[in-house]
Design an enzyme around this catalytic site. Structure first.
Site, PDB file in Angstrom:
ATOM      1  N   SER A 171       0.851  -1.202   0.000  1.00  0.00           N
ATOM      2  CA  SER A 171       0.000   0.000   0.000  1.00  0.00           C
ATOM      3  C   SER A 171       0.875   1.237   0.000  1.00  0.00           C
ATOM      4  O   SER A 171       2.010   1.218   0.496  1.00  0.00           O
ATOM      5  CB  SER A 171      -0.899   0.014   1.233  1.00  0.00           C
TER       6      SER A 171
ATOM      7  N   TYR B 221      -1.845  -0.489  10.521  1.00  0.00           N
ATOM      8  CA  TYR B 221      -1.889  -0.833   9.097  1.00  0.00           C
ATOM      9  C   TYR B 221      -0.627  -0.360   8.374  1.00  0.00           C
ATOM     10  O   TYR B 221       0.004  -1.114   7.625  1.00  0.00           O
ATOM     11  CB  TYR B 221      -3.133  -0.209   8.478  1.00  0.00           C
TER      12      TYR B 221
END
Length: 701
Positions: A579, A592
């Site tokens: 990501s 995350y």
């Protein structure tokens, strides 16, 4: 129609009167219908095997005169899936007039070119080599099939005598001859010499049957095959021991699967020395009965008799001299034992080629075995794609059935090696191979994709399959996997329920990939979840879940994938779907973002370690994939919206506006990034591709 359904014990009666009635008197449609239901029964003929035809009266577009036209399965087709697009339409009279210009056996190849001068339907598929076999017979509907029981009769010693014993004067018989114009003349002569027969047995080859209507032809075929099957079954029953009795015991099924999954990547690597291959495994009762028998070592080297069989299976299989209980955990030790067997097989194949080749023979093809027998465990096959390897495996099962039947009748006989070579390296067969379409970029490769039940993972699986790969879909939700699998063609994909936080679950997924396709070449870790919370609200449970799914899951996937890739020795690709958040610091994202950063650096570390194995490790960084992405279905979207002070509905536009290209990013865009790394950038490793529309603060350099 007035016919009554007959009960058969050895073939399937599939004729549906209602469906046939809907086709009316359209003889071509009825012939296609008959073809399809015949091809649906593997005891009658296998994929791509056999040929069917019909003859109709049509108006000649050049003269308006009524002419007879023969409609026949075209070259390379399959009767089970035959449609109008797959057939050829020829003027029957013109085809028969070729007898006036035929120059004998040396003229066979030229005759095939002349078939094109007989074309009636300009949309025709290329006529096959069987065309004159149908055209020189007078019947309106004709079947040429390869039922196991019939080939057992055809391949038995004293086949002509056995044919007479079974059918008396109602069936003709012609000795083995390569398909072509002269064989058509032999069938015509057999009929003229034996008027009133219902069919002809072709020595070592198959069966011709016919009828005035499609239904009569269908019934005639089924009745002849049923009679042969009853005869063969009775002889097998009378035979004291099939294949000379059992020599060794099979391992229990679970142990067979374990052994096969361990061994098949090694076999795949050995079979892929010249061209990468896809694998298939079969441990059916039929296979085990043969490979565990006393007679297997005598029969297997003899090779198959029917041309349709050995064209797909090679002239003979490789039999492994490997104990069923052998320890396969040490790859180097296993290779040390197996490599000499493969080298010997390839040398013998090269000798077969050099001993039988003609001055104009095509160059020798890949000498690696197609069929590999592991007594006590099962049978493997390897070919260019899943369909081809599965069909080769099925054809060898047909060959086993033929050998069993022929041995029970009298004694099995195979084709002389020169006859077999002349079929395998026939210039017309080579021309057919040359006409095959160019392979796709990812053909011959196997990909395993986590999180493939939907969203980005499903899009990646779709793209890899579209570019030619076989794909194993994995996810924790079986219902999603079952739904996702429906969008893939047969022989393209399979699935395994996989929890990437559990090592055994990952191992089971890789076993599925090995047993279904022979191994794995591409692994894409797309499984994921997203938790967006400020530091004080992020729990230890949140932290552990993110680390286990994203980081530990990637570690274990890579570890197990690399073990298989090293067994294959074919290199490979590992792709991490990370990501933008692994590169960019943002609020409410500590769990995350840290996990994604760990994924990215792990990929770099693995790339540095695995380069010597030609295993490339790369990363794709998505950002803002809202539409179609699974992680945006829950609390993550609300968390991100809260962080940016907007509503969930405003997120797609927000993410599009903030990238340099002002573009919404879709799952398909991430899939294209993956394909670029595995299908185009074949000298890139340790790389990161950002698929985010351009985020300046996420630029890698």
């Amino acid at each position: 129609m007035g016919n009554t359904v007959k009960q058969f014990n050895y073939v399937d009666y599939l004729w549906d009167e209602k469906k046939a009635a809907e086709l009316g008197n359209d003889q071509v449609e009825l012939f296609l219908y008959r073809s399809n239901i015949l091809g649906a029964d593997l005891r009658i003929t296998n994929y791509g095997g056999g040929n069917t035809s019909c003859k109709t009266i049509e108006k000649d577009p050049l003269t308006n005169a009524e002419v007879e036209v023969m409609w026949i399965k075209g070259s390379g087709g399959d009767i089970g899936t035959l449609t109008k697009k797959g057939i050829a339409g020829l003027y029957t009279e013109r085809l028969r007039n070729l007898k006036d210009v035929y120059g004998g056996l040396e003229d066979e190849d030229r005759m095939v070119g002349l078939f094109n001068h007989c074309i009636y339907d300009l949309e025709s598929k290329a006529p096959s080599i069987d065309t004159p076999l149908h055209g020189l017979l007078p019947f309106k509907h004709i079947d040429h099939l390869h039922p196991d029981a019939l080939i057992a009769v055809a391949a038995a010693k004293d086949s002509e005598k056995v044919t007479k014993e079974i059918w008396g004067d109602t069936m003709g018989w012609v000795p083995w001859q390569r398909p072509g114009f002269d064989l058509g003349l032999q069938l015509e002569k057999c009929l003229n010499d034996n008027p009133g027969i219902r069919g002809i047995v072709l020595g070592s080859h198959g069966l011709f049957t016919w009828g005035d209507t499609s239904y009569e032809c269908y019934m005639n075929s089924l009745e002849v095959i049923e009679t042969a099957s009853e005869y063969v079954a009775k002889r097998i029953e009378e035979n004291a021991s099939v294949f000379g009795g059992k020599k060794i015991e099979s391992l229990p099924q679970k142990e067979r699967k374990e052994k096969a999954a361990q061994l098949i990547p090694i076999l795949r690597g050995l079979c892929s020395a010249e061209n990468r291959m896809i694998g298939h495994f079969n441990d059916s009762d039929t296979v085990l009965e043969f490979i565990n028998s006393n007679d297997m070592q005598r029969l297997a080297p003899m090779g198959t008799s029917c041309p349709d069989h050995f064209l797909r299976t090679k002239i003979q299989p490789l039999v492994l001299e490997l104990d069923a209980n052998a320890d396969l955990s040490n790859t180097d030790a296993v290779l040390k034992q197996l490599k000499p067997a493969f080298e010997k097989y390839k040398k013998e194949y090269a000798d077969y080629y050099s001993s039988h080749k003609h001055p104009n023979s095509p160059a020798m093809r890949d000498a690696s075995p197609v069929i590999i027998i592991y007594p006590g465990v099962g049978m493997f096959s390897f070919a260019k794609n899943k369909q081809t390897t599965r069909v080769a495996n099925e054809f060898y099962v047909n060959a086993i059935n033929v050998m069993r039947g022929a041995e029970a009748i009298t004694e099995y006989t195979s084709l002389p090696r020169q006859e077999a070579f002349d079929i395998e390296y026939w210039l017309l067969e080579e021309a057919k191979l040359q006409r095959q379409p160019q392979e796709q970029p990812l053909s011959r490769k196997v990909a395993l994709v986590t999180g493939a039940g939907g969203g980005i993972g499903k899009a990646i699986a779709d793209k890899l399959a579209e570019e030619g790969a076989n794909v194993v879909l994995t996810d924790i939700a079986e219902d999603r996997l079952q739904e996702a699998l429906k969008t893939f063609g047969k022989d393209t994909a399979s699935y395994a329920v996989c929890d990437v936080t559990q090592n055994e679950s990952i191992a089971d997924a890789f076993k599925k990939a090995c047993l279904d396709f022979g191994g794995v070449d591409i692994v894409v870790h797309s499984a994921g979840l997203a938790i967006s919370k400020p530091l004080e609200e992020t729990t230890e449970k949140d932290w552990d879940l993110l680390q286990n799914v994203l980081v530990k899951g990637q570690f274990e996937l890579a570890k197990q994938a690399v073990a298989i890739m090293r067994k294959q020795d074919l290199g490979g690709d590992f792709i991490s779907i990370a990501s933008k958040n692994g590169l960019v610091s943002g609020p409410n994202n500590v769990g995350y973002g840290t996990a994604k950063a760990a994924q990215q650096h792990m990929a770099r570390l693995l790339a540095a370690e695995l380069g010597g194995d030609k295993i490339r490790v790369n990363t794709v960084n998505p950002d803002g994939v809202i539409v179609g992405s699974k992680i945006w279905e829950g609390d993550w979207a609300e968390g991100r919206a809260k962080a940016y002070g907007i509503t969930v509905e405003e997120l797609p536009a927000h993410y599009a506006k903030r990238n340099l290209l002002n573009e919404i990013i879709y799952p398909e865009d991430i899939a294209n990034g993956v394909f670029a790394l595995v299908g185009i950038l074949d000298k890139s490793t340790g790389n990161i591709i950002n698929v985010d529309g351009g985020m300046a603060n996420a630029f890698v350099r």
